[in-house]
Design an enzyme around this catalytic site. Structure first.
Site, PDB file in Angstrom:
ATOM      1  N   TYR A  60       0.820  -1.217   0.000  1.00 20.18           N
ATOM      2  CA  TYR A  60       0.000   0.000   0.000  1.00 20.18           C
ATOM      3  C   TYR A  60       0.855   1.268   0.000  1.00 20.18           C
ATOM      4  O   TYR A  60       0.438   2.291  -0.530  1.00 20.18           O
ATOM      5  CB  TYR A  60      -1.003  -0.029   1.160  1.00 20.18           C
ATOM      6  CG  TYR A  60      -2.110  -1.015   0.854  1.00 20.18           C
ATOM      7  CD1 TYR A  60      -3.084  -0.706  -0.098  1.00 20.18           C
ATOM      8  CD2 TYR A  60      -2.140  -2.268   1.438  1.00 20.18           C
ATOM      9  CE1 TYR A  60      -4.064  -1.622  -0.436  1.00 20.18           C
ATOM     10  CE2 TYR A  60      -3.120  -3.195   1.105  1.00 20.18           C
ATOM     11  CZ  TYR A  60      -4.075  -2.862   0.171  1.00 20.18           C
ATOM     12  OH  TYR A  60      -5.043  -3.770  -0.178  1.00 20.18           O
ATOM     13  N   GLN A  95     -15.078   1.555  -6.742  1.00 21.20           N
ATOM     14  CA  GLN A  95     -14.312   0.490  -6.076  1.00 21.20           C
ATOM     15  C   GLN A  95     -12.871   0.943  -5.900  1.00 21.20           C
ATOM     16  O   GLN A  95     -12.082   0.262  -5.261  1.00 21.20           O
ATOM     17  CB  GLN A  95     -14.320  -0.780  -6.929  1.00 21.20           C
ATOM     18  CG  GLN A  95     -15.695  -1.377  -7.122  1.00 21.20           C
ATOM     19  CD  GLN A  95     -15.662  -2.448  -8.198  1.00 21.20           C
ATOM     20  OE1 GLN A  95     -15.367  -3.601  -7.933  1.00 21.20           O
ATOM     21  NE2 GLN A  95     -15.971  -2.063  -9.422  1.00 21.20           N
ATOM     22  N   HIS A 113     -14.557   0.379  -1.355  1.00 21.94           N
ATOM     23  CA  HIS A 113     -13.400  -0.415  -0.935  1.00 21.94           C
ATOM     24  C   HIS A 113     -12.402   0.401  -0.108  1.00 21.94           C
ATOM     25  O   HIS A 113     -11.273  -0.024   0.092  1.00 21.94           O
ATOM     26  CB  HIS A 113     -12.699  -1.022  -2.160  1.00 21.94           C
ATOM     27  CG  HIS A 113     -13.483  -2.131  -2.795  1.00 21.94           C
ATOM     28  ND1 HIS A 113     -13.243  -2.608  -4.064  1.00 21.94           N
ATOM     29  CD2 HIS A 113     -14.528  -2.858  -2.326  1.00 21.94           C
ATOM     30  CE1 HIS A 113     -14.101  -3.580  -4.340  1.00 21.94           C
ATOM     31  NE2 HIS A 113     -14.892  -3.742  -3.316  1.00 21.94           N
ATOM     32  N   GLY A 184     -15.140   0.464 -16.487  1.00 17.22           N
ATOM     33  CA  GLY A 184     -13.804  -0.052 -16.190  1.00 17.22           C
ATOM     34  C   GLY A 184     -13.692  -0.998 -15.015  1.00 17.22           C
ATOM     35  O   GLY A 184     -12.804  -0.840 -14.177  1.00 17.22           O
TER      36      GLY A 184
END
Ligand code: OAD
Length: 241
Positions: A60, A95, A113, A184
């Site tokens: 991350y 998302q 998310h 997408g």
């Protein structure tokens, strides 16, 4: 030519990694979708964090570093323009954990998310609020602990096996929308992959935009093959009449 919206229409937009691809952020399942040989499913889980928090934070942290250098593309900007035209008849569910929709001007949006640039406590029973955090944590020693309970802090991301955020609001908006624009996303990750079927229960018109057919393409009324940044500006004009 896509049929223009009427003054009664309510638009629900679902976006996935593809909308940020032209900004330079890699998709998850594309050719370059692996990270140091790991599939995202191997690093984006509570179990992975428990077993190796350093590896998960490195993943991350690298994404934070990359995301800090990119800007919105014409696809993000077209969606912000559609929101300005529709106001409360517009809802965006992404998302994506990047902030490119906000940077383009979107306001009526949820990040189902989570947010890459936020951090929270890893202990489920600890209730400190997620906070803005752009720092990088590259070694075990650098990972901060919760000021309240002492547990390790984690990215504010919905991992596999966890419940996405804002689901009440999302279900409510799926119930009232008359048009679903999906952009997408490969149509394989639940629950987002099922939004098209939910919207269609109330006969919403469902349109998909992306360079290839998604796994759930049979549920869409229209599949517009092309890149978000190339298709969306024109499509938004057509929808706006
Ligand atoms: P994927 O990587 O699965 O799919 C990206 C989609 O974007 C593919 O269908 C591509 O065809 C499409 N695409 C590529 N370039 C595009 C472009 N320029 N314009 C439009 N579309 C383009 O990503 P997602 O479907 O977003 O979850 O993945 C869903 C979730 O799986 C992610 O949110 C993430 C991941 O694991 C978590 O991290 C919890």
């Amino acid at each position: 030519m896509t049929q223009p919206l009427t003054s009664q229409d309510r638009v629900f937009v679902l976006t996935g990694a593809g909308v940020s691809a032209e900004s330079g952020l890699p998709t998850f399942r594309g050719a370059d979708g692996l990270w140091r040989g790991h599939r995202v499913e191997e690093v984006a889980t509570p179990q992975a964090f428990h077993a190796n928090p350093e590896l998960v934070w490195q993943f991350y942290s690298e994404r934070r570093k990359r995301a800090a250098t990119v800007s919105p593309n014409p696809g993000h900007r077209a969606l912000a323009e559609l929101e300005r035209a529709l106001d409360e008849r517009f809802f965006l569910c992404t998302q994506n954990v990047d902030s490119l929709h906000e940077q383009a001007g979107s306001q009526r949006l949820v990040h189902m998310h989570g947010r890459l640039m936020q951090t929270r406590c890893s202990r489920e029973t600890c209730h400190i609020a997620p906070f803005d955090d752009e720092r990088l944590y590259l070694s075990r020693a650098e990972i901060p602990t919760c000021p309240q309970c002492g547990a390790l802090l984690r990215p504010h991301i919905c991992w596999f096996g966890e419940v996405p955020f804002a689901m009440d609001r999302i279900f409510e908006q799926l119930r009232v929308c008359t048009v679903l624009l999906t952009v997408g996303t490969s149509g394989v990750v639940e629950p987002a992959a099922s939004f098209v079927r939910m919207a269609r229960i109330n006969r919403a018109r469902a349109i998909y935009i992306g360079p290839e057919e998604p796994a759930n393409s049979k549920f869409f009324d229209e599949v517009v093959l092309g890149k978000a940044g190339e298709v969306l500006p024109g499509l938004v004009k057509e929808l706006s009449g």
